[in-house]
Design a protein around this motif. Structure first.
Motif, PDB file in Angstrom:
ATOM      1  N   PHE A  41      -6.720   8.345  13.139  1.00  0.00           N
ATOM      2  CA  PHE A  41      -7.747   8.402  14.026  1.00  0.00           C
ATOM      3  C   PHE A  41      -7.910   8.123  15.457  1.00  0.00           C
ATOM      4  O   PHE A  41      -6.512   6.714  15.747  1.00  0.00           O
ATOM      5  CB  PHE A  41      -9.090   7.858  13.929  1.00  0.00           C
ATOM      6  CG  PHE A  41      -9.281   8.648  12.154  1.00  0.00           C
ATOM      7  CD1 PHE A  41      -8.734   8.671  11.120  1.00  0.00           C
ATOM      8  CD2 PHE A  41     -10.487  10.269  12.776  1.00  0.00           C
ATOM      9  CE1 PHE A  41      -9.169   9.989   9.977  1.00  0.00           C
ATOM     10  CE2 PHE A  41     -10.987  10.709  11.355  1.00  0.00           C
ATOM     11  CZ  PHE A  41     -10.047  10.480  10.330  1.00  0.00           C
ATOM     12  N   ARG A  42      -8.272   8.474  16.963  1.00  0.00           N
ATOM     13  CA  ARG A  42      -8.465   7.288  17.633  1.00  0.00           C
ATOM     14  C   ARG A  42      -9.962   6.946  18.560  1.00  0.00           C
ATOM     15  O   ARG A  42     -10.429   8.043  17.927  1.00  0.00           O
ATOM     16  CB  ARG A  42      -6.973   8.001  18.760  1.00  0.00           C
ATOM     17  CG  ARG A  42      -8.043   9.059  18.951  1.00  0.00           C
ATOM     18  CD  ARG A  42      -6.991   9.717  20.655  1.00  0.00           C
ATOM     19  NE  ARG A  42      -7.158  11.018  21.069  1.00  0.00           N
ATOM     20  CZ  ARG A  42      -6.407  11.862  21.375  1.00  0.00           C
ATOM     21  NH1 ARG A  42      -4.838  11.208  21.865  1.00  0.00           N
ATOM     22  NH2 ARG A  42      -6.662  13.162  22.200  1.00  0.00           N
ATOM     23  N   GLN A  43     -10.330   6.410  18.819  1.00  0.00           N
ATOM     24  CA  GLN A  43     -11.455   5.988  19.377  1.00  0.00           C
ATOM     25  C   GLN A  43     -10.854   5.077  20.873  1.00  0.00           C
ATOM     26  O   GLN A  43      -9.957   3.860  21.605  1.00  0.00           O
ATOM     27  CB  GLN A  43     -12.042   4.673  18.740  1.00  0.00           C
ATOM     28  CG  GLN A  43     -13.255   4.751  19.623  1.00  0.00           C
ATOM     29  CD  GLN A  43     -14.286   4.216  18.221  1.00  0.00           C
ATOM     30  OE1 GLN A  43     -13.813   3.634  17.834  1.00  0.00           O
ATOM     31  NE2 GLN A  43     -15.818   4.163  19.342  1.00  0.00           N
ATOM     32  N   GLU A  48     -16.233   8.653  20.334  1.00  0.00           N
ATOM     33  CA  GLU A  48     -16.560   8.382  19.046  1.00  0.00           C
ATOM     34  C   GLU A  48     -15.280   8.400  18.859  1.00  0.00           C
ATOM     35  O   GLU A  48     -14.199   8.865  19.056  1.00  0.00           O
ATOM     36  CB  GLU A  48     -17.268   9.348  18.635  1.00  0.00           C
ATOM     37  CG  GLU A  48     -19.139   9.675  18.982  1.00  0.00           C
ATOM     38  CD  GLU A  48     -19.815  10.581  17.785  1.00  0.00           C
ATOM     39  OE1 GLU A  48     -20.670  10.226  17.706  1.00  0.00           O
ATOM     40  OE2 GLU A  48     -19.685  11.735  17.367  1.00  0.00           O
ATOM     41  N   ARG A  49     -14.813   8.127  17.476  1.00  0.00           N
ATOM     42  CA  ARG A  49     -13.559   8.345  16.596  1.00  0.00           C
ATOM     43  C   ARG A  49     -13.008   9.241  16.770  1.00  0.00           C
ATOM     44  O   ARG A  49     -14.240   9.871  15.544  1.00  0.00           O
ATOM     45  CB  ARG A  49     -13.849   7.183  15.242  1.00  0.00           C
ATOM     46  CG  ARG A  49     -12.019   6.735  15.540  1.00  0.00           C
ATOM     47  CD  ARG A  49     -12.242   5.814  14.209  1.00  0.00           C
ATOM     48  NE  ARG A  49     -12.574   4.324  14.896  1.00  0.00           N
ATOM     49  CZ  ARG A  49     -12.622   3.824  13.833  1.00  0.00           C
ATOM     50  NH1 ARG A  49     -12.228   3.307  12.399  1.00  0.00           N
ATOM     51  NH2 ARG A  49     -12.757   2.146  14.369  1.00  0.00           N
ATOM     52  N   GLN A 121      -7.725  -3.152  12.841  1.00  0.00           N
ATOM     53  CA  GLN A 121      -7.546  -3.414  13.800  1.00  0.00           C
ATOM     54  C   GLN A 121      -7.250  -2.424  14.819  1.00  0.00           C
ATOM     55  O   GLN A 121      -8.085  -2.618  16.141  1.00  0.00           O
ATOM     56  CB  GLN A 121      -7.191  -5.132  13.702  1.00  0.00           C
ATOM     57  CG  GLN A 121      -8.106  -5.624  12.949  1.00  0.00           C
ATOM     58  CD  GLN A 121      -8.903  -5.810  13.304  1.00  0.00           C
ATOM     59  OE1 GLN A 121      -9.586  -6.226  14.424  1.00  0.00           O
ATOM     60  NE2 GLN A 121      -9.630  -5.821  11.755  1.00  0.00           N
ATOM     61  N   GLY A 122      -6.469  -1.841  14.238  1.00  0.00           N
ATOM     62  CA  GLY A 122      -6.195  -0.309  15.372  1.00  0.00           C
ATOM     63  C   GLY A 122      -5.341  -1.221  16.981  1.00  0.00           C
ATOM     64  O   GLY A 122      -4.213  -2.259  16.340  1.00  0.00           O
ATOM     65  N   THR A 123      -4.685  -0.206  17.127  1.00  0.00           N
ATOM     66  CA  THR A 123      -3.853  -0.218  18.185  1.00  0.00           C
ATOM     67  C   THR A 123      -3.354   0.376  19.404  1.00  0.00           C
ATOM     68  O   THR A 123      -4.205   1.028  19.384  1.00  0.00           O
ATOM     69  CB  THR A 123      -2.082  -0.509  17.998  1.00  0.00           C
ATOM     70  OG1 THR A 123      -0.966  -0.754  18.555  1.00  0.00           O
ATOM     71  CG2 THR A 123      -1.537   0.995  17.346  1.00  0.00           C
TER      72      THR A 123
END
Length: 129
Positions: A41-43, A48-49, A121-123
């Motif tokens: 997923f992305r935000q 919103e994600r 934590q995301g990238t």
């Protein structure tokens, strides 16, 4: 805390490529992802994600958001407990923090964020024009 670990983000120009990785390291997460679908997923800032792509266990089924079809490819290496997201022909609108999550259900991939858990934590991916 048990999490998936995303990596591979960076800054590229429009038209460029990046490969993101989602790794499950250490127990119990490594055991948990066995048999589970994995989703990306992305935000973007202020948004919103949103769903990007997901892959089934053991990796025979994939689904993509419409805007990613033909540009992104998701795959998994189960021996390494790692899922990859190959992103080609990147556009400025692809700029976002990308997250991966493991399905709370089973092997079938879905597009619904609440179906996934153990977010990392995301990238950060930044695409400049």
């Amino acid at each position: 805390q048990v999490l998936l670990i995303e990596s591979g983000g960076g800054s590229v120009q429009a038209g460029g490529s990046l490969r993101l990785s989602c790794a499950a390291s250490g127990r119990p997460i490594s055991n948990y992802v066995l048999g589970k679908a994995i989703g990306w997923f992305r935000q973007a800032p202020g948004k919103e994600r949103e769903f990007v792509a997901a892959i089934s266990w053991p990796g025979t089924g994939t689904i993509y958001a419409d805007s990613m079809k033909g540009r992104f490819a998701i795959s998994r290496d189960n021996a390494k407990n790692t899922v990859y997201l190959q992103m080609n022909s990147l556009k400025p609108k692809d700029t976002a923090v990308y997250y991966c999550g493991a399905s709370a259900g089973g092997a079938r991939p879905t597009t619904t964020m609440t179906d996934y858990r153990y977010w990392g934590q995301g990238t950060q991916v930044t695409v400049s024009s």
